[in-house]
Design a protein around this motif. Structure first.
Motif, PDB file in Angstrom:
ATOM      1  N   ASP A  50      17.609  25.497 -13.704  1.00 16.99           N
ATOM      2  CA  ASP A  50      17.014  24.961 -12.484  1.00 16.99           C
ATOM      3  C   ASP A  50      15.918  25.877 -11.948  1.00 16.99           C
ATOM      4  O   ASP A  50      14.909  25.400 -11.408  1.00 16.99           O
ATOM      5  CB  ASP A  50      18.081  24.719 -11.421  1.00 16.99           C
ATOM      6  CG  ASP A  50      18.861  25.977 -11.076  1.00 16.99           C
ATOM      7  OD1 ASP A  50      18.829  26.940 -11.868  1.00 16.99           O
ATOM      8  OD2 ASP A  50      19.497  25.996 -10.010  1.00 16.99           O
ATOM      9  N   GLU A  51      16.081  27.195 -12.117  1.00 23.29           N
ATOM     10  CA  GLU A  51      15.048  28.138 -11.685  1.00 23.29           C
ATOM     11  C   GLU A  51      13.780  27.980 -12.520  1.00 23.29           C
ATOM     12  O   GLU A  51      12.667  27.933 -11.980  1.00 23.29           O
ATOM     13  CB  GLU A  51      15.555  29.577 -11.805  1.00 23.29           C
ATOM     14  CG  GLU A  51      16.688  29.921 -10.865  1.00 23.29           C
ATOM     15  CD  GLU A  51      17.198  31.325 -11.059  1.00 23.29           C
ATOM     16  OE1 GLU A  51      17.650  31.927 -10.077  1.00 23.29           O
ATOM     17  OE2 GLU A  51      17.141  31.831 -12.200  1.00 23.29           O
ATOM     18  N   ALA A  53      12.940  25.332 -14.313  1.00 18.29           N
ATOM     19  CA  ALA A  53      12.387  23.989 -14.116  1.00 18.29           C
ATOM     20  C   ALA A  53      11.540  23.921 -12.848  1.00 18.29           C
ATOM     21  O   ALA A  53      10.459  23.312 -12.844  1.00 18.29           O
ATOM     22  CB  ALA A  53      13.520  22.967 -14.043  1.00 18.29           C
ATOM     23  N   THR A  54      11.997  24.548 -11.793  1.00 14.77           N
ATOM     24  CA  THR A  54      11.239  24.541 -10.539  1.00 14.77           C
ATOM     25  C   THR A  54       9.896  25.247 -10.714  1.00 14.77           C
ATOM     26  O   THR A  54       8.849  24.732 -10.298  1.00 14.77           O
ATOM     27  CB  THR A  54      12.045  25.239  -9.418  1.00 14.77           C
ATOM     28  OG1 THR A  54      13.259  24.517  -9.209  1.00 14.77           O
ATOM     29  CG2 THR A  54      11.261  25.279  -8.119  1.00 14.77           C
ATOM     30  N   SER A  55       9.917  26.418 -11.331  1.00 13.61           N
ATOM     31  CA  SER A  55       8.675  27.174 -11.559  1.00 13.61           C
ATOM     32  C   SER A  55       7.765  26.450 -12.543  1.00 13.61           C
ATOM     33  O   SER A  55       6.542  26.412 -12.366  1.00 13.61           O
ATOM     34  CB  SER A  55       8.996  28.578 -12.084  1.00 13.61           C
ATOM     35  OG  SER A  55       9.735  29.312 -11.131  1.00 13.61           O
ATOM     36  N   TRP A  56       8.363  25.860 -13.574  1.00 14.83           N
ATOM     37  CA  TRP A  56       7.600  25.156 -14.614  1.00 14.83           C
ATOM     38  C   TRP A  56       6.885  23.949 -14.019  1.00 14.83           C
ATOM     39  O   TRP A  56       5.701  23.717 -14.266  1.00 14.83           O
ATOM     40  CB  TRP A  56       8.542  24.741 -15.731  1.00 14.83           C
ATOM     41  CG  TRP A  56       7.952  24.100 -16.945  1.00 14.83           C
ATOM     42  CD1 TRP A  56       8.315  22.903 -17.496  1.00 14.83           C
ATOM     43  CD2 TRP A  56       6.928  24.632 -17.805  1.00 14.83           C
ATOM     44  NE1 TRP A  56       7.595  22.640 -18.627  1.00 14.83           N
ATOM     45  CE2 TRP A  56       6.724  23.691 -18.853  1.00 14.83           C
ATOM     46  CE3 TRP A  56       6.165  25.780 -17.802  1.00 14.83           C
ATOM     47  CZ2 TRP A  56       5.787  23.879 -19.869  1.00 14.83           C
ATOM     48  CZ3 TRP A  56       5.232  25.973 -18.827  1.00 14.83           C
ATOM     49  CH2 TRP A  56       5.044  25.029 -19.826  1.00 14.83           C
ATOM     50  N   SER A  57       7.585  23.182 -13.213  1.00 11.27           N
ATOM     51  CA  SER A  57       6.994  22.001 -12.583  1.00 11.27           C
ATOM     52  C   SER A  57       5.816  22.385 -11.698  1.00 11.27           C
ATOM     53  O   SER A  57       4.763  21.721 -11.707  1.00 11.27           O
ATOM     54  CB  SER A  57       8.066  21.278 -11.760  1.00 11.27           C
ATOM     55  OG  SER A  57       7.515  20.160 -11.085  1.00 11.27           O
ATOM     56  N   LYS A  58       5.978  23.445 -10.938  1.00  9.02           N
ATOM     57  CA  LYS A  58       4.895  23.909 -10.069  1.00  9.02           C
ATOM     58  C   LYS A  58       3.715  24.423 -10.886  1.00  9.02           C
ATOM     59  O   LYS A  58       2.547  24.184 -10.543  1.00  9.02           O
ATOM     60  CB  LYS A  58       5.430  25.019  -9.158  1.00  9.02           C
ATOM     61  CG  LYS A  58       4.428  25.521  -8.141  1.00  9.02           C
ATOM     62  CD  LYS A  58       5.071  26.570  -7.241  1.00  9.02           C
ATOM     63  CE  LYS A  58       4.061  27.101  -6.227  1.00  9.02           C
ATOM     64  NZ  LYS A  58       4.673  28.141  -5.346  1.00  9.02           N
TER      65      LYS A  58
END
Length: 232
Positions: A50-51, A53-58
């Motif tokens: 989840d960490e 994924a959040t950074s990757w999406s941004k």
């Protein structure tokens, strides 16, 4: 011995030093997108999904128009290496790989101008690597911020304890001075007590003496009265 909360914080911060790997590597990797082969690059990160994924999406939003699919993300009109490409789509993915999380960027070569393909591939490898570096640095920065907050808290607590020690030292000094005064007063009180007891004793003796003298005087008076009655 029981740990205080600041020791526990320091212990947790020390443990976190070993929680992140800092070596970032990329690997060439192909992947099926809608049944078609896509060439790209991937890097694996030691972190929670989840960490990442959040950074990757941004991170992907920096490249262009992002569209989230069911199994992958597509980016149209991408900007890479200072160039905005009107044709061609970048595909992105994130998945578990053993105990790590892998992110991937790739393209379908048939969607790109031939002259752009190799340039874009090199840029994709750079961007995958840059994300890995950024992710770890951001994670470490978070730990630095946490450690700084803990440091600030311990510094404030240390100052409070120093100030408290000063106050307690002053209170102790005042207490010791008061103790000396009380001991002096007690000593004076004991002396006064002894003097008063002696005075009471002397007073009692004086009273006894006066009583005796009074009785003697009364006898003398009676004798004088008796003599007076005998006068004729």
């Amino acid at each position: 011995m029981k740990r205080n909360k600041f020791e526990l914080i320091a212990f947790c911060l020390l443990i976190s030093l070993t929680a992140l790997g800092q070596k970032v590597t990329t690997e060439k990797q192909s992947q099926k997108i809608n049944g078609e082969e896509s060439e790209g690059f991937a890097t694996s990160l030691e972190a929670k999904k989840d960490e990442v994924a959040t950074s990757w999406s941004k991170y992907l939003k920096e490249f262009g128009k992002v569209k989230q699919g069911t199994s992958y993300t597509s980016i149209s009109e991408p900007a890479l290496g200072g160039t905005v490409y009107k044709t061609g789509i970048i595909y992105a993915d994130i998945k578990d790989k053993g105990e790590a999380i892998q992110v991937w960027l790739g393209i379908k070569e048939n969607e790109w101008q031939v002259n752009d393909i190799e340039i874009v591939k090199k840029d994709l490898e750079k961007e995958v690597y840059r994300f890995g570096i950024k992710f770890y640095k951001d994670k470490i920065q978070t730990q630095i911020d946490e450690a700084q907050r803990a440091h600030d808290a311990t510094t404030r607590q240390s100052q409070r304890l120093v100030n408290q020690n000063k106050d307690l030292t002053i209170q102790l000094s005042n207490n010791e001075q008061e103790k000396v005064k009380l001991e002096e007063r007690l000593q004076a009180n004991n002396l006064e007590h002894a003097v008063l007891i002696q005075k009471i004793e002397n007073n009692k003796l004086a009273q006894d003496s006066v009583v005796q003298a009074t009785e003697q005087i009364k006898k003398v008076i009676e004798m004088h009265k008796e003599r007076q009655r005998k006068v004729n």
